[in-house]
Design a protein around this motif. Structure first.
Motif, PDB file in Angstrom:
ATOM      1  N   ILE A  40      -9.783  14.186 -37.114  1.00  0.00           N
ATOM      2  CA  ILE A  40      -8.488  14.700 -37.564  1.00  0.00           C
ATOM      3  C   ILE A  40      -7.889  15.514 -36.411  1.00  0.00           C
ATOM      4  CG2 ILE A  40      -7.318  16.226 -39.210  1.00  0.00           C
ATOM      5  CD1 ILE A  40      -9.530  15.576 -41.207  1.00  0.00           C
ATOM      6  N   PRO A  41      -6.602  15.323 -36.095  1.00  0.00           N
ATOM      7  CA  PRO A  41      -5.999  16.131 -35.026  1.00  0.00           C
ATOM      8  C   PRO A  41      -6.108  17.625 -35.344  1.00  0.00           C
ATOM      9  CG  PRO A  41      -4.516  14.371 -35.706  1.00  0.00           C
ATOM     10  CD  PRO A  41      -5.655  14.393 -36.687  1.00  0.00           C
ATOM     11  N   PRO A  42      -6.202  18.471 -34.318  1.00  0.00           N
ATOM     12  CA  PRO A  42      -6.257  19.917 -34.562  1.00  0.00           C
ATOM     13  C   PRO A  42      -5.033  20.386 -35.341  1.00  0.00           C
ATOM     14  CG  PRO A  42      -6.694  19.437 -32.257  1.00  0.00           C
ATOM     15  CD  PRO A  42      -6.250  18.152 -32.895  1.00  0.00           C
ATOM     16  N   ALA A  43      -5.232  21.367 -36.198  1.00  0.00           N
ATOM     17  CA  ALA A  43      -4.144  21.947 -36.983  1.00  0.00           C
ATOM     18  C   ALA A  43      -4.103  23.447 -36.708  1.00  0.00           C
ATOM     19  CB  ALA A  43      -4.380  21.698 -38.466  1.00  0.00           C
ATOM     20  N   PHE A  44      -2.911  23.995 -36.710  1.00  0.00           N
ATOM     21  CA  PHE A  44      -2.737  25.433 -36.550  1.00  0.00           C
ATOM     22  C   PHE A  44      -2.414  26.048 -37.901  1.00  0.00           C
ATOM     23  CE2 PHE A  44      -2.003  24.040 -32.233  1.00  0.00           C
ATOM     24  CZ  PHE A  44      -2.613  25.028 -31.486  1.00  0.00           C
ATOM     25  N   CYS A  45      -3.051  27.148 -38.213  1.00  0.00           N
ATOM     26  CA  CYS A  45      -2.732  27.939 -39.407  1.00  0.00           C
ATOM     27  C   CYS A  45      -2.113  29.239 -38.921  1.00  0.00           C
ATOM     28  CB  CYS A  45      -3.991  28.213 -40.223  1.00  0.00           C
ATOM     29  SG  CYS A  45      -4.721  26.723 -40.909  1.00  0.00           S
ATOM     30  N   LEU A  46      -0.945  29.572 -39.467  1.00  0.00           N
ATOM     31  CA  LEU A  46      -0.205  30.750 -39.020  1.00  0.00           C
ATOM     32  C   LEU A  46      -0.251  31.839 -40.071  1.00  0.00           C
ATOM     33  CD1 LEU A  46       2.956  28.893 -37.707  1.00  0.00           C
ATOM     34  CD2 LEU A  46       0.836  29.366 -36.503  1.00  0.00           C
ATOM     35  N   PRO A  47      -0.264  33.100 -39.635  1.00  0.00           N
ATOM     36  CA  PRO A  47      -0.203  34.200 -40.600  1.00  0.00           C
ATOM     37  C   PRO A  47       1.122  34.152 -41.373  1.00  0.00           C
ATOM     38  CG  PRO A  47      -0.792  35.012 -38.404  1.00  0.00           C
ATOM     39  CD  PRO A  47      -0.372  33.583 -38.255  1.00  0.00           C
ATOM     40  N   PRO A  48       1.090  34.376 -42.678  1.00  0.00           N
ATOM     41  CA  PRO A  48       2.322  34.331 -43.483  1.00  0.00           C
ATOM     42  C   PRO A  48       3.428  35.249 -42.961  1.00  0.00           C
ATOM     43  CG  PRO A  48       0.408  34.462 -44.907  1.00  0.00           C
ATOM     44  CD  PRO A  48      -0.087  34.649 -43.496  1.00  0.00           C
ATOM     45  N   ASP A  49       3.068  36.388 -42.404  1.00  0.00           N
ATOM     46  CA  ASP A  49       4.087  37.322 -41.905  1.00  0.00           C
ATOM     47  C   ASP A  49       4.837  36.779 -40.692  1.00  0.00           C
ATOM     48  OD1 ASP A  49       3.439  39.108 -43.878  1.00  0.00           O
ATOM     49  OD2 ASP A  49       2.181  40.368 -42.589  1.00  0.00           O
ATOM     50  N   ASP A  50       4.308  35.735 -40.047  1.00  0.00           N
ATOM     51  CA  ASP A  50       4.949  35.154 -38.864  1.00  0.00           C
ATOM     52  C   ASP A  50       5.814  33.939 -39.211  1.00  0.00           C
ATOM     53  OD1 ASP A  50       3.646  37.101 -37.453  1.00  0.00           O
ATOM     54  OD2 ASP A  50       2.126  35.783 -36.615  1.00  0.00           O
ATOM     55  N   VAL A  51       5.972  33.664 -40.498  1.00  0.00           N
ATOM     56  CA  VAL A  51       6.739  32.508 -40.963  1.00  0.00           C
ATOM     57  C   VAL A  51       7.994  32.996 -41.687  1.00  0.00           C
ATOM     58  CG1 VAL A  51       6.701  30.487 -42.474  1.00  0.00           C
ATOM     59  CG2 VAL A  51       4.623  31.154 -41.220  1.00  0.00           C
ATOM     60  N   ALA A  52       9.140  32.413 -41.361  1.00  0.00           N
ATOM     61  CA  ALA A  52      10.409  32.764 -42.027  1.00  0.00           C
ATOM     62  C   ALA A  52      10.448  32.039 -43.369  1.00  0.00           C
ATOM     63  CB  ALA A  52      11.589  32.370 -41.145  1.00  0.00           C
ATOM     64  N   ARG A  53       9.751  32.573 -44.335  1.00  0.00           N
ATOM     65  CA  ARG A  53       9.620  31.912 -45.639  1.00  0.00           C
ATOM     66  C   ARG A  53      10.945  31.791 -46.374  1.00  0.00           C
ATOM     67  NH1 ARG A  53       4.673  35.244 -47.771  1.00  0.00           N
ATOM     68  NH2 ARG A  53       5.505  36.708 -46.275  1.00  0.00           N
ATOM     69  N   THR A  54      11.923  32.623 -46.031  1.00  0.00           N
ATOM     70  CA  THR A  54      13.236  32.533 -46.691  1.00  0.00           C
ATOM     71  C   THR A  54      13.951  31.230 -46.315  1.00  0.00           C
ATOM     72  OG1 THR A  54      14.281  33.766 -44.902  1.00  0.00           O
ATOM     73  CG2 THR A  54      13.522  35.037 -46.808  1.00  0.00           C
ATOM     74  N   LEU A  55      13.532  30.579 -45.231  1.00  0.00           N
ATOM     75  CA  LEU A  55      14.151  29.318 -44.816  1.00  0.00           C
ATOM     76  C   LEU A  55      13.442  28.098 -45.406  1.00  0.00           C
ATOM     77  CD1 LEU A  55      14.733  30.097 -41.032  1.00  0.00           C
ATOM     78  CD2 LEU A  55      16.414  30.142 -42.886  1.00  0.00           C
ATOM     79  N   LEU A  56      12.368  28.330 -46.164  1.00  0.00           N
ATOM     80  CA  LEU A  56      11.593  27.228 -46.730  1.00  0.00           C
ATOM     81  C   LEU A  56      11.896  27.080 -48.213  1.00  0.00           C
ATOM     82  CD1 LEU A  56       8.151  28.000 -45.045  1.00  0.00           C
ATOM     83  CD2 LEU A  56       9.981  26.510 -44.217  1.00  0.00           C
ATOM     84  N   GLU A  57      11.768  25.867 -48.708  1.00  0.00           N
ATOM     85  CA  GLU A  57      11.969  25.597 -50.125  1.00  0.00           C
ATOM     86  C   GLU A  57      10.719  24.917 -50.670  1.00  0.00           C
ATOM     87  OE1 GLU A  57      15.312  23.101 -50.856  1.00  0.00           O
ATOM     88  OE2 GLU A  57      16.721  24.423 -49.830  1.00  0.00           O
ATOM     89  N   GLU A  58      10.286  25.334 -51.851  1.00  0.00           N
ATOM     90  CA  GLU A  58       9.172  24.664 -52.493  1.00  0.00           C
ATOM     91  C   GLU A  58       9.636  23.325 -53.022  1.00  0.00           C
ATOM     92  OE1 GLU A  58       6.049  25.370 -56.145  1.00  0.00           O
ATOM     93  OE2 GLU A  58       6.969  27.109 -55.173  1.00  0.00           O
ATOM     94  N   GLN A  59       8.816  22.323 -52.813  1.00  0.00           N
ATOM     95  CA  GLN A  59       9.115  20.974 -53.290  1.00  0.00           C
ATOM     96  C   GLN A  59       8.253  20.642 -54.495  1.00  0.00           C
ATOM     97  OE1 GLN A  59      11.532  18.856 -51.754  1.00  0.00           O
ATOM     98  NE2 GLN A  59      12.026  20.862 -50.939  1.00  0.00           N
ATOM     99  N   SER A  60       8.765  19.800 -55.368  1.00  0.00           N
ATOM    100  CA  SER A  60       7.963  19.397 -56.523  1.00  0.00           C
ATOM    101  C   SER A  60       6.716  18.673 -56.023  1.00  0.00           C
ATOM    102  CB  SER A  60       8.769  18.491 -57.451  1.00  0.00           C
ATOM    103  OG  SER A  60       9.124  17.314 -56.782  1.00  0.00           O
ATOM    104  N   GLY A  61       5.617  18.933 -56.705  1.00  0.00           N
ATOM    105  CA  GLY A  61       4.350  18.331 -56.323  1.00  0.00           C
ATOM    106  C   GLY A  61       3.607  19.120 -55.265  1.00  0.00           C
ATOM    107  N   ALA A  62       4.251  20.128 -54.705  1.00  0.00           N
ATOM    108  CA  ALA A  62       3.600  20.942 -53.677  1.00  0.00           C
ATOM    109  C   ALA A  62       2.690  21.971 -54.350  1.00  0.00           C
ATOM    110  CB  ALA A  62       4.628  21.662 -52.813  1.00  0.00           C
ATOM    111  N   PRO A  63       1.499  22.199 -53.765  1.00  0.00           N
ATOM    112  CA  PRO A  63       0.622  23.234 -54.345  1.00  0.00           C
ATOM    113  C   PRO A  63       1.273  24.605 -54.240  1.00  0.00           C
ATOM    114  CG  PRO A  63      -0.329  22.333 -52.328  1.00  0.00           C
ATOM    115  CD  PRO A  63       0.942  21.588 -52.599  1.00  0.00           C
ATOM    116  N   SER A  64       1.056  25.447 -55.217  1.00  0.00           N
ATOM    117  CA  SER A  64       1.666  26.790 -55.182  1.00  0.00           C
ATOM    118  C   SER A  64       0.715  27.815 -54.633  1.00  0.00           C
ATOM    119  CB  SER A  64       2.139  27.204 -56.553  1.00  0.00           C
ATOM    120  OG  SER A  64       1.220  26.862 -57.544  1.00  0.00           O
TER     121      SER A  64
END
Length: 64
Positions: A40-64
Motif C-alpha cells: 500500500i502506498p505510504p499515507a500521511f495522517c495529520l493532526p486535526p488542529d492542522d486541518v481547515a475542517r470548516t472547508l470540509l463537508e461530510e459526505q453520506s456513507g462517510a464514517p463519523s
C-alpha cells in the motif's frame, strides 16, 4: 511498496505536508505521521488542529 514492513509501521515525519484543493489550503502540518504497510502506498495522517475542517463537508456513507 512491497518492501514496506509488516505489520504496519507508523513513523513521525517532520516534513511539511500541504494539502490544497480548488485554490484552498485545506491542511498544512509539520507534525504528521507516515503509515507504512506492505503493498500500500505510504499515507500521511495529520493532526486535526492542522486541518481547515470548516472547508470540509461530510459526505453520506462517510464514517463519523
Amino acid at each position: 511498496m512491497w518492501d514496506h514492513p509488516r505489520p504496519r509501521r507508523v513513523v513521525a515525519d517532520l516534513r511539511e505536508v500541504v494539502v490544497r484543493a480548488g485554490g484552498h489550503l485545506l491542511a498544512c502540518a509539520s507534525r504528521a505521521v507516515r503509515v507504512l504497510e506492505t503493498a500500500i502506498p505510504p499515507a500521511f495522517c495529520l493532526p486535526p488542529d492542522d486541518v481547515a475542517r470548516t472547508l470540509l463537508e461530510e459526505q453520506s456513507g462517510a464514517p463519523s
